[in-house]
Design a protein around this motif. Structure first.
Motif, PDB file in Angstrom:
ATOM      1  N   GLU A   1       0.831  -1.207   0.000  1.00 54.28           N
ATOM      2  CA  GLU A   1       0.000   0.000   0.000  1.00 54.28           C
ATOM      3  C   GLU A   1       0.864   1.255   0.000  1.00 54.28           C
ATOM      4  O   GLU A   1       0.504   2.267  -0.621  1.00 54.28           O
ATOM      5  CB  GLU A   1      -0.945  -0.014   1.204  1.00 54.28           C
ATOM      6  CG  GLU A   1      -2.046  -1.054   1.085  1.00 54.28           C
ATOM      7  CD  GLU A   1      -3.064  -0.967   2.218  1.00 54.28           C
ATOM      8  OE1 GLU A   1      -2.808  -0.210   3.189  1.00 54.28           O
ATOM      9  OE2 GLU A   1      -4.093  -1.646   2.131  1.00 54.28           O
ATOM     10  N   ASP A   2       1.995   1.211   0.675  1.00 59.15           N
ATOM     11  CA  ASP A   2       2.912   2.355   0.664  1.00 59.15           C
ATOM     12  C   ASP A   2       3.423   2.629  -0.751  1.00 59.15           C
ATOM     13  O   ASP A   2       3.553   3.789  -1.159  1.00 59.15           O
ATOM     14  CB  ASP A   2       4.095   2.097   1.596  1.00 59.15           C
ATOM     15  CG  ASP A   2       3.724   2.173   3.074  1.00 59.15           C
ATOM     16  OD1 ASP A   2       2.673   2.765   3.375  1.00 59.15           O
ATOM     17  OD2 ASP A   2       4.486   1.641   3.898  1.00 59.15           O
TER      18      ASP A   2
ATOM     19  N   PHE B   1      -4.212   7.273  -1.342  1.00 60.58           N
ATOM     20  CA  PHE B   1      -4.773   5.947  -1.601  1.00 60.58           C
ATOM     21  C   PHE B   1      -5.241   5.267  -0.316  1.00 60.58           C
ATOM     22  O   PHE B   1      -6.353   4.723  -0.254  1.00 60.58           O
ATOM     23  CB  PHE B   1      -3.736   5.068  -2.304  1.00 60.58           C
ATOM     24  CG  PHE B   1      -4.088   3.599  -2.332  1.00 60.58           C
ATOM     25  CD1 PHE B   1      -5.046   3.123  -3.201  1.00 60.58           C
ATOM     26  CD2 PHE B   1      -3.474   2.706  -1.452  1.00 60.58           C
ATOM     27  CE1 PHE B   1      -5.386   1.776  -3.216  1.00 60.58           C
ATOM     28  CE2 PHE B   1      -3.814   1.360  -1.467  1.00 60.58           C
ATOM     29  CZ  PHE B   1      -4.768   0.889  -2.355  1.00 60.58           C
ATOM     30  N   ARG B   2      -4.420   5.303   0.709  1.00 57.80           N
ATOM     31  CA  ARG B   2      -4.758   4.552   1.921  1.00 57.80           C
ATOM     32  C   ARG B   2      -6.003   5.099   2.596  1.00 57.80           C
ATOM     33  O   ARG B   2      -6.703   4.357   3.303  1.00 57.80           O
ATOM     34  CB  ARG B   2      -3.571   4.546   2.881  1.00 57.80           C
ATOM     35  CG  ARG B   2      -2.312   3.940   2.268  1.00 57.80           C
ATOM     36  CD  ARG B   2      -1.263   3.643   3.289  1.00 57.80           C
ATOM     37  NE  ARG B   2      -1.600   2.441   4.054  1.00 57.80           N
ATOM     38  CZ  ARG B   2      -0.715   1.705   4.720  1.00 57.80           C
ATOM     39  NH1 ARG B   2       0.551   2.054   4.720  1.00 57.80           N
ATOM     40  NH2 ARG B   2      -1.090   0.651   5.397  1.00 57.80           N
ATOM     41  N   ASP B   3      -6.312   6.367   2.384  1.00 65.56           N
ATOM     42  CA  ASP B   3      -7.524   6.954   2.979  1.00 65.56           C
ATOM     43  C   ASP B   3      -8.795   6.409   2.327  1.00 65.56           C
ATOM     44  O   ASP B   3      -9.891   6.580   2.874  1.00 65.56           O
ATOM     45  CB  ASP B   3      -7.494   8.476   2.841  1.00 65.56           C
ATOM     46  CG  ASP B   3      -6.341   9.108   3.609  1.00 65.56           C
ATOM     47  OD1 ASP B   3      -5.899   8.519   4.620  1.00 65.56           O
ATOM     48  OD2 ASP B   3      -5.882  10.187   3.193  1.00 65.56           O
TER      49      ASP B   3
ATOM     50  N   PRO C   1      -1.154   9.544  -4.116  1.00 68.10           N
ATOM     51  CA  PRO C   1      -1.292  10.108  -2.758  1.00 68.10           C
ATOM     52  C   PRO C   1      -2.744  10.100  -2.288  1.00 68.10           C
ATOM     53  O   PRO C   1      -3.656  10.451  -3.039  1.00 68.10           O
ATOM     54  CB  PRO C   1      -0.767  11.533  -2.920  1.00 68.10           C
ATOM     55  CG  PRO C   1       0.151  11.469  -4.110  1.00 68.10           C
ATOM     56  CD  PRO C   1      -0.466  10.462  -5.042  1.00 68.10           C
TER      57      PRO C   1
ATOM     58  N   ALA D   1       0.614   4.177  -2.736  1.00 70.12           N
ATOM     59  CA  ALA D   1       0.394   5.547  -2.279  1.00 70.12           C
ATOM     60  C   ALA D   1       1.483   6.495  -2.762  1.00 70.12           C
ATOM     61  O   ALA D   1       1.235   7.703  -2.918  1.00 70.12           O
ATOM     62  CB  ALA D   1       0.301   5.580  -0.761  1.00 70.12           C
ATOM     63  N   THR D   2       2.679   5.980  -3.015  1.00 72.26           N
ATOM     64  CA  THR D   2       3.743   6.814  -3.568  1.00 72.26           C
ATOM     65  C   THR D   2       3.340   7.396  -4.915  1.00 72.26           C
ATOM     66  O   THR D   2       3.676   8.535  -5.249  1.00 72.26           O
ATOM     67  CB  THR D   2       5.044   5.985  -3.729  1.00 72.26           C
ATOM     68  OG1 THR D   2       5.463   5.535  -2.446  1.00 72.26           O
ATOM     69  CG2 THR D   2       6.147   6.819  -4.357  1.00 72.26           C
TER      70      THR D   2
END
Length: 538
Positions: free
Chosen positions: A420-421, A430-432, A428, A424-425
């Motif tokens: 997920e990191d 994404f995890r939310d 931005p 998200a890179t």
């Protein structure tokens, strides 16, 4: 043969073990020939690795295993079944596939050849014309090539068609390509990273790294199929393909019985005569077809005492493909990619560049989990809006890991957090968006589908040492086995993995041939070939 008190509760012309796409294709081909067919499935639902379920939260439909189906869309086997008459509808994302580089550059594969050419040309101007030329070469040989790849080896008629189209000199060059590493092929054909990474990334859909022999043909074929038919998905989920196959079979009198695990193939006087399922004997008047991995068929269902020692030795050397970890997400909105190409694509490759693919392959080959993994991500609602509520996204991701690793829940969760990191890179926020997440390790995949042994999704390596006459063991690249009337119908047989139905169709045709007008010639011929390869025990 029978145990005391045993009773044959059912008799059919053919018994098919397993209701994966190959098993269902085989059953349909036999039913079309007028055979009575029963398909016995161990799981509670048909489909094998082509199934859909609400895995995370209600309203989000997830393909449990296989998701995008370029091989099914191009397969003459699938096309001949006319599944559109049984509810199958294909859907497409706006873009086929995007590869996002670590520095956020991206390249797009589109069904519009001019759009793809423009994208690869942004990396090297001359690659736009080179891509158009590559696709034109593919179109020249498309039909004969696909038939040659999917039919039993050697593909005489399709091979002659290819030779006529190409000529001797170009046919020899094509044979060279079939043995090449995809990295070398990309370097010979293209100047820039964009086109090269499309080929190499598609090769990584198998277990072949960019420097491995034979990887070029897989990467090239998937890239060209993406340009040709796209990477389509069945409307409503991959399970819709299974449902269409089942409906078609039932319309011809065939049956699929779930929660019926087969534990033994019954053999009498060297011939398969039925199976044991749930303690009951199911008789097969003409043939048994097995849509299970080759080691499972021979070692577990037939048994060593009925097999030649040379075959057992070969099966002991059966080479599986890599294990897999898969993550499914229910997302509150589309993934917020910085890359417009990634936003449009149904399939997204990310995590590494071309050199990174080499490193991933080296780490897998040495039994290490890649530090920077190659990730394959699917945006299913982007491809098919029916997969989740409006404004949301049903997404998945998978990556290969070495076989034999220990993956408890805590380690899987840590791995998924790292993945997920990476996403998200490039996206931005994404995890939310994550409303629900399910992480499936190699053992979880096998638990859901026993044919995915330790998370191997291709039923055996795609390496050149286990293709053609070497699949699943050195032999004749046909579905016939050393047991008369027993046929291998799974992806362990030639031509291997992918949802194209060819192993099932080839097995069904072999069964029909053994009972055709030519049967008195066909059966002794196959028996003689197998005895030459695997002399019987004395």
């Amino acid at each position: 043969m029978d145990r005391p008190g045993a009773e044959a509760l059912m008799v059919a012309d053919a018994v098919v073990i397993g209701s994966g796409p190959n098993g269902l294709v085989a059953a349909n081909v036999l039913a079309d020939a007028g055979w009575s067919v029963v398909v016995l499935e161990a799981a509670a639902h048909p489909g094998g690795a082509v199934r859909t379920a609400e895995l995370t939260i209600p309203g989000f439909r997830h393909d449990l295993y296989s998701a995008f189906h370029p091989l099914a869309a191009a397969s003459p086997v699938i096309d001949a079944l006319g599944l559109e008459h049984y509810g199958l509808r294909w859907r497409h994302a706006p873009g086929v596939l995007a590869h996002v580089f670590p520095d956020d550059r991206s390249v797009l594969l589109s069904r519009d050849v001019e759009r793809t050419a423009e994208s690869v040309g942004s990396f090297a101007a001359q690659d736009a014309a080179a891509w158009r030329a590559e696709y034109a070469r593919y179109l020249d040989v498309r039909d004969d090539l696909i038939r040659a790849l999917l039919r039993p080896f050697p593909p005489v008629r399709a091979g002659l068609g290819l030779l006529t189209t190409l000529g001797v000199a170009e046919a020899l060059r094509a044979m060279r390509v079939a043995t090449m590493p995809v990295r070398r092929y990309g370097e010979e054909r293209f100047a820039g990273e964009g086109a090269r990474i499309l080929l190499a990334g598609n090769a990584m859909h198998t277990d072949l790294g960019p420097n491995q022999a034979g990887s070029a043909v897989f990467g090239w074929l998937l890239a060209m199929l993406g340009q040709d038919v796209g990477f389509p998905v069945p409307q409503g989920g991959a399970g819709s393909l299974t449902e269409a196959l089942v409906r078609r079979l039932e319309s011809r009198g065939g049956r699929v019985e779930c929660s019926r695990p087969v534990t033994k193939v019954l053999v009498a006087r060297g011939k398969a005569v039925g199976v044991v399922a749930g303690g009951d004997h199911v008789r097969a008047a003409k043939a048994v077809l097995a849509d299970v991995p080759a080691p499972v068929l021979y070692r577990d269902l037939v048994g060593a005492d009925l097999l030649p020692g040379t075959l057992l030795d070969d099966i002991a050397n059966f080479d599986w493909d890599d294990s897999t970890i898969k993550v499914d997400w229910a997302l509150s909105g589309p993934i917020p990619w910085r890359s417009a190409a990634a936003s449009a694509a149904g399939t997204v490759h990310l995590g590494v560049d071309a050199d990174g693919l080499v490193q991933v392959d080296a780490e897998l080959g040495s039994g290490r989990v890649p530090v920077r993994p190659f990730l394959l991500l699917g945006q299913m609602t982007t491809a098919d809006p029916s997969r989740s509520p409006a404004g949301t996204e049903s997404a998945w991701l998978y990556s290969h890991v070495p076989r034999g690793g220990h993956w408890p829940a805590e380690r899987l969760a840590t791995w998924a957090d790292g993945v997920e990191d990476i996403v998200a890179t490039h996206a931005p926020g994404f995890r939310d968006l994550v409303l629900g997440r399910v992480v499936s390790g190699p053992r979880d995949l096998q638990s859901g589908n026993p044919s995915l042994v330790d998370g191997a999704i291709n039923s055996g390596t795609a390496g050149i040492h286990q293709q053609l006459v070497f699949r699943p063991t050195p032999g004749i690249a046909r579905a016939d086995t050393v047991i008369e009337r027993l046929f291998l119908a799974s992806a362990s047989a030639h031509p291997g993995g992918g949802v194209h139905g060819a192993p099932g169709a080839n097995a069904a045709r072999a069964a029909l041939a053994s009972h055709s007008y030519y049967g008195p010639v066909y059966r002794p011929l196959m028996r003689g070939l197998h005895r030459t390869l695997h002399p019987p025990k004395h």
